[in-house]
Design a protein around this motif. Sequence first.
Motif, PDB file in Angstrom:
ATOM      1  N   ALA A  95       0.887  -1.720  -0.042  1.00  0.00           N
ATOM      2  CA  ALA A  95      -0.350  -0.163   0.088  1.00  0.00           C
ATOM      3  C   ALA A  95       1.232   1.080   0.228  1.00  0.00           C
ATOM      4  O   ALA A  95       1.684   1.220   0.466  1.00  0.00           O
ATOM      5  CB  ALA A  95      -1.419   0.199   1.553  1.00  0.00           C
ATOM      6  N   SER A  96       0.239   2.262  -0.881  1.00  0.00           N
ATOM      7  CA  SER A  96       1.031   3.363  -0.816  1.00  0.00           C
ATOM      8  C   SER A  96      -0.016   4.370  -1.068  1.00  0.00           C
ATOM      9  O   SER A  96      -0.285   5.100  -1.797  1.00  0.00           O
ATOM     10  CB  SER A  96       1.830   3.211  -2.013  1.00  0.00           C
ATOM     11  OG  SER A  96       2.903   4.891  -1.967  1.00  0.00           O
ATOM     12  N   GLY A  97      -0.995   5.043  -0.154  1.00  0.00           N
ATOM     13  CA  GLY A  97      -1.702   6.044   0.317  1.00  0.00           C
ATOM     14  C   GLY A  97      -3.033   5.009   0.287  1.00  0.00           C
ATOM     15  O   GLY A  97      -2.795   4.157   0.176  1.00  0.00           O
ATOM     16  N   GLU A  98      -3.420   6.054   0.356  1.00  0.00           N
ATOM     17  CA  GLU A  98      -5.236   4.906  -0.404  1.00  0.00           C
ATOM     18  C   GLU A  98      -5.441   4.059  -1.112  1.00  0.00           C
ATOM     19  O   GLU A  98      -6.409   3.710  -1.093  1.00  0.00           O
ATOM     20  CB  GLU A  98      -6.437   6.180   0.326  1.00  0.00           C
ATOM     21  CG  GLU A  98      -6.536   6.374   1.835  1.00  0.00           C
ATOM     22  CD  GLU A  98      -7.807   7.240   1.959  1.00  0.00           C
ATOM     23  OE1 GLU A  98      -8.462   7.437   1.699  1.00  0.00           O
ATOM     24  OE2 GLU A  98      -7.465   8.438   2.767  1.00  0.00           O
ATOM     25  N   ASP A  99      -5.544   5.505  -2.627  1.00  0.00           N
ATOM     26  CA  ASP A  99      -5.378   4.499  -3.598  1.00  0.00           C
ATOM     27  C   ASP A  99      -4.081   4.081  -3.911  1.00  0.00           C
ATOM     28  O   ASP A  99      -4.598   3.778  -6.129  1.00  0.00           O
ATOM     29  CB  ASP A  99      -6.233   5.377  -4.178  1.00  0.00           C
ATOM     30  CG  ASP A  99      -5.204   7.036  -4.404  1.00  0.00           C
ATOM     31  OD1 ASP A  99      -4.361   6.991  -3.892  1.00  0.00           O
ATOM     32  OD2 ASP A  99      -5.892   7.692  -5.670  1.00  0.00           O
ATOM     33  N   ALA A 100      -3.323   4.005  -4.032  1.00  0.00           N
ATOM     34  CA  ALA A 100      -2.043   3.763  -4.824  1.00  0.00           C
ATOM     35  C   ALA A 100      -1.255   2.136  -3.921  1.00  0.00           C
ATOM     36  O   ALA A 100      -1.374   1.535  -3.057  1.00  0.00           O
ATOM     37  CB  ALA A 100      -0.737   4.304  -4.668  1.00  0.00           C
ATOM     38  N   VAL A 101      -1.043   1.831  -4.584  1.00  0.00           N
ATOM     39  CA  VAL A 101      -0.234   0.057  -4.595  1.00  0.00           C
ATOM     40  C   VAL A 101       1.133   0.076  -5.602  1.00  0.00           C
ATOM     41  O   VAL A 101       1.077   0.448  -6.872  1.00  0.00           O
ATOM     42  CB  VAL A 101      -0.876  -1.317  -5.099  1.00  0.00           C
ATOM     43  CG1 VAL A 101      -0.240  -2.737  -4.725  1.00  0.00           C
ATOM     44  CG2 VAL A 101      -2.642  -1.154  -4.301  1.00  0.00           C
ATOM     45  N   VAL A 102       2.389  -0.396  -4.307  1.00  0.00           N
ATOM     46  CA  VAL A 102       3.719  -0.608  -5.527  1.00  0.00           C
ATOM     47  C   VAL A 102       3.627  -2.205  -5.495  1.00  0.00           C
ATOM     48  O   VAL A 102       3.881  -2.620  -4.609  1.00  0.00           O
ATOM     49  CB  VAL A 102       4.479   0.307  -4.627  1.00  0.00           C
ATOM     50  CG1 VAL A 102       5.769   0.011  -5.320  1.00  0.00           C
ATOM     51  CG2 VAL A 102       4.167   1.419  -4.880  1.00  0.00           C
ATOM     52  N   VAL A 103       4.211  -2.328  -6.360  1.00  0.00           N
ATOM     53  CA  VAL A 103       4.047  -3.977  -7.131  1.00  0.00           C
ATOM     54  C   VAL A 103       6.064  -4.142  -7.294  1.00  0.00           C
ATOM     55  O   VAL A 103       6.774  -3.844  -8.502  1.00  0.00           O
ATOM     56  CB  VAL A 103       4.191  -4.649  -8.580  1.00  0.00           C
ATOM     57  CG1 VAL A 103       4.394  -6.040  -8.624  1.00  0.00           C
ATOM     58  CG2 VAL A 103       2.136  -3.906  -8.454  1.00  0.00           C
ATOM     59  N   CYS A 104       6.071  -4.565  -5.728  1.00  0.00           N
ATOM     60  CA  CYS A 104       8.236  -4.304  -5.341  1.00  0.00           C
ATOM     61  C   CYS A 104       8.733  -4.818  -4.486  1.00  0.00           C
ATOM     62  O   CYS A 104       9.705  -5.340  -4.879  1.00  0.00           O
ATOM     63  CB  CYS A 104       8.709  -2.914  -6.240  1.00  0.00           C
ATOM     64  SG  CYS A 104      10.130  -2.669  -5.537  1.00  0.00           S
TER      65      CYS A 104
END
Length: 117
Positions: A95-104
């Motif tokens: 999760a990166s904030g409420e509306d973001a996802v980092v695939v890493c």
Amino acid sequence: MARGLAIATALLAAACTSTGDTAGTAAGDVRTTGVIVSIDTQPWTYDGNAVVQVDTADRGRLQVQLPARWNLCRAAPVDVEAMAVGMRVEVEGAASGEDAVVVCADASHGLVPAAGT
């Protein structure tokens, strides 16, 4: 030059770190399915994260961020060439904030076609 490299390294490290999410699978992880509504790989031309927008039933529209430097990630590279608007996909990332996802950050992270698609 060294200062710029240090800043870029810090930003990449921050992009691949989880910030916490109460609705995730593990601490900070998000796992969901949805439909791709847009694919923007333009940021890769300047070493930024590509963004695949995915509409989900449980989380709304997610900005799935795909780092330009996969060699710095534990996750396998996403096959963006195989993705298309309208495709149903499974998303797992930090999760990166409420509306973001980092695939890493983890080997389990990814953006793949949903089973049966």
